[in-house]
Enzyme design. Sequence first.
Site, mmCIF file in Angstrom:
data_model
loop_
_atom_site.group_PDB
_atom_site.id
_atom_site.type_symbol
_atom_site.label_atom_id
_atom_site.label_comp_id
_atom_site.label_asym_id
_atom_site.label_seq_id
_atom_site.Cartn_x
_atom_site.Cartn_y
_atom_site.Cartn_z
ATOM 1 N N ALA A 10 -12.327 -12.540 5.235
ATOM 2 C CA ALA A 10 -12.289 -12.642 6.705
ATOM 3 C C ALA A 10 -10.863 -12.489 7.219
ATOM 4 O O ALA A 10 -10.348 -13.350 7.928
ATOM 5 C CB ALA A 10 -12.897 -13.970 7.143
ATOM 6 N N LYS A 179 -8.782 9.870 2.129
ATOM 7 C CA LYS A 179 -7.935 8.736 2.539
ATOM 8 C C LYS A 179 -6.997 8.367 1.395
ATOM 9 O O LYS A 179 -5.805 8.113 1.607
ATOM 10 C CB LYS A 179 -8.850 7.559 2.922
ATOM 11 N N ASN A 183 -2.971 8.261 1.377
ATOM 12 C CA ASN A 183 -2.295 7.011 1.018
ATOM 13 C C ASN A 183 -1.371 7.200 -0.195
ATOM 14 O O ASN A 183 -0.291 6.603 -0.244
ATOM 15 C CB ASN A 183 -3.310 5.889 0.752
ATOM 16 N N GLU A 262 -1.915 -2.750 -2.637
ATOM 17 C CA GLU A 262 -3.140 -2.096 -3.129
ATOM 18 C C GLU A 262 -2.789 -0.893 -4.025
ATOM 19 O O GLU A 262 -3.598 0.021 -4.172
ATOM 20 C CB GLU A 262 -4.017 -1.686 -1.938
#
Length: 297
Positions: A10, A179, A183, A262
């Site tokens: 979240a 994508k 990236n 990431e």
Amino acid sequence: MTQQWHILGAGAIGSLWACHLVDAGFPVKLILHTQEKLDIFKQKNSILLADRAYPMTAELADATDTIDQLLITTKTVDTNAAFNSIQARINPGARLMVLQNGMGSQQWVQAQRPDTNVTWASTTDGAWLKAPFHLHHAGQGITHIGSPQQQCLPWITPLKNGFLTLEEDSDIRLTLWRKLAINCAINPLTALHRCKNGALINNPDYLSTMAAICREVELVAQASHIELFDGPLIEQACHVAEITAENYSSMLQDVQKGRQTEIDSITGYLCETAKSAGIPVPINLMLLNKIKQIQTT
Ligand SMILES: NC(=O)C1=CN([C@@H]2O[C@H](COP(=O)(O)OP(=O)(O)OC[C@H]3O[C@@H](n4cnc5c(N)ncnc54)[C@H](OP(=O)(O)O)[C@@H]3O)[C@@H](O)[C@H]2O)C=CC1
Ligand SMILES: CC(C)(CO)C(=O)C(=O)O
């Protein structure tokens, strides 16, 4: 199957989707990973976005209700731990949607629970949290949703009733690869040189490294039977760097905040795929190692 959507992760995108799903008429439950966050949430039992409070509920991973519809929006580096913490609660036949940048998590989730229906999603929305559960929707985009296994996903239609723009994508793997390619070209270089995206096109040294990255990515994509763009990847990468010239990439922001990046699911995924195909990718490998080094220091 219940209407309820559970949201694992979240943060910015998970909160955006939580509000969107409430707007579309679905009950939403956030799965939070600390008691502290749950205590903060329980002060309002909602997420605030543009002066509107979107009511929902929240719980910790060790709650006992079972899960039929799950949206995964952690950073990719947290996917395994977060998913393992709630695995046992997921019903067979459940819908799992992985909405993250990079590649690898989607396949990993699918491998953990082959008895569920896993869809992949990619978004050009931009969001950030002003404070926990207080969200800013920084850029309206499109969320592409699809499954490499199933062409027809009728359950997506009612999800379109909220304020975000959703599109079914018959080639979501290609969308995620595109994508990923952008990236790979932008994120590690900006994180290494601690520069805005625009610096990559204004500095001739950075630009020539970006071009070399792009050539390697194109070879790996080709070997994976992915036709990236009509023109060369470097042209697309320069275009994105230009229209986001004043942005700090998400990877640079993670580095600046001392968080794990990431990189493993972006350049790391590219390098793994290259290794399996026997394609040398020295520039991408160098960047993978450098960013990993930065993360540990
Ligand atoms: N933000 C954006 O504009 C965009 C993001 N994306 C992609 O979306 C994905 C999510 O990014 P974003 O929303 O920005 O990331 P955030 O860091 O804002 O959100 C990730 C959330 O995951 C939570 N989390 C981590 N571990 C666990 C766990 N074990 N159990 C439950 N929750 C956990 C974090 O909680 P805590 O903070 O408490 O650790 C955090 O709230 C990424 O792949 C990103 O690349 C794509 C396009 C745009
Ligand atoms: C396109 C780009 C590079 C924009 O900053 C991005 O997706 C990111 O920062 O992760």
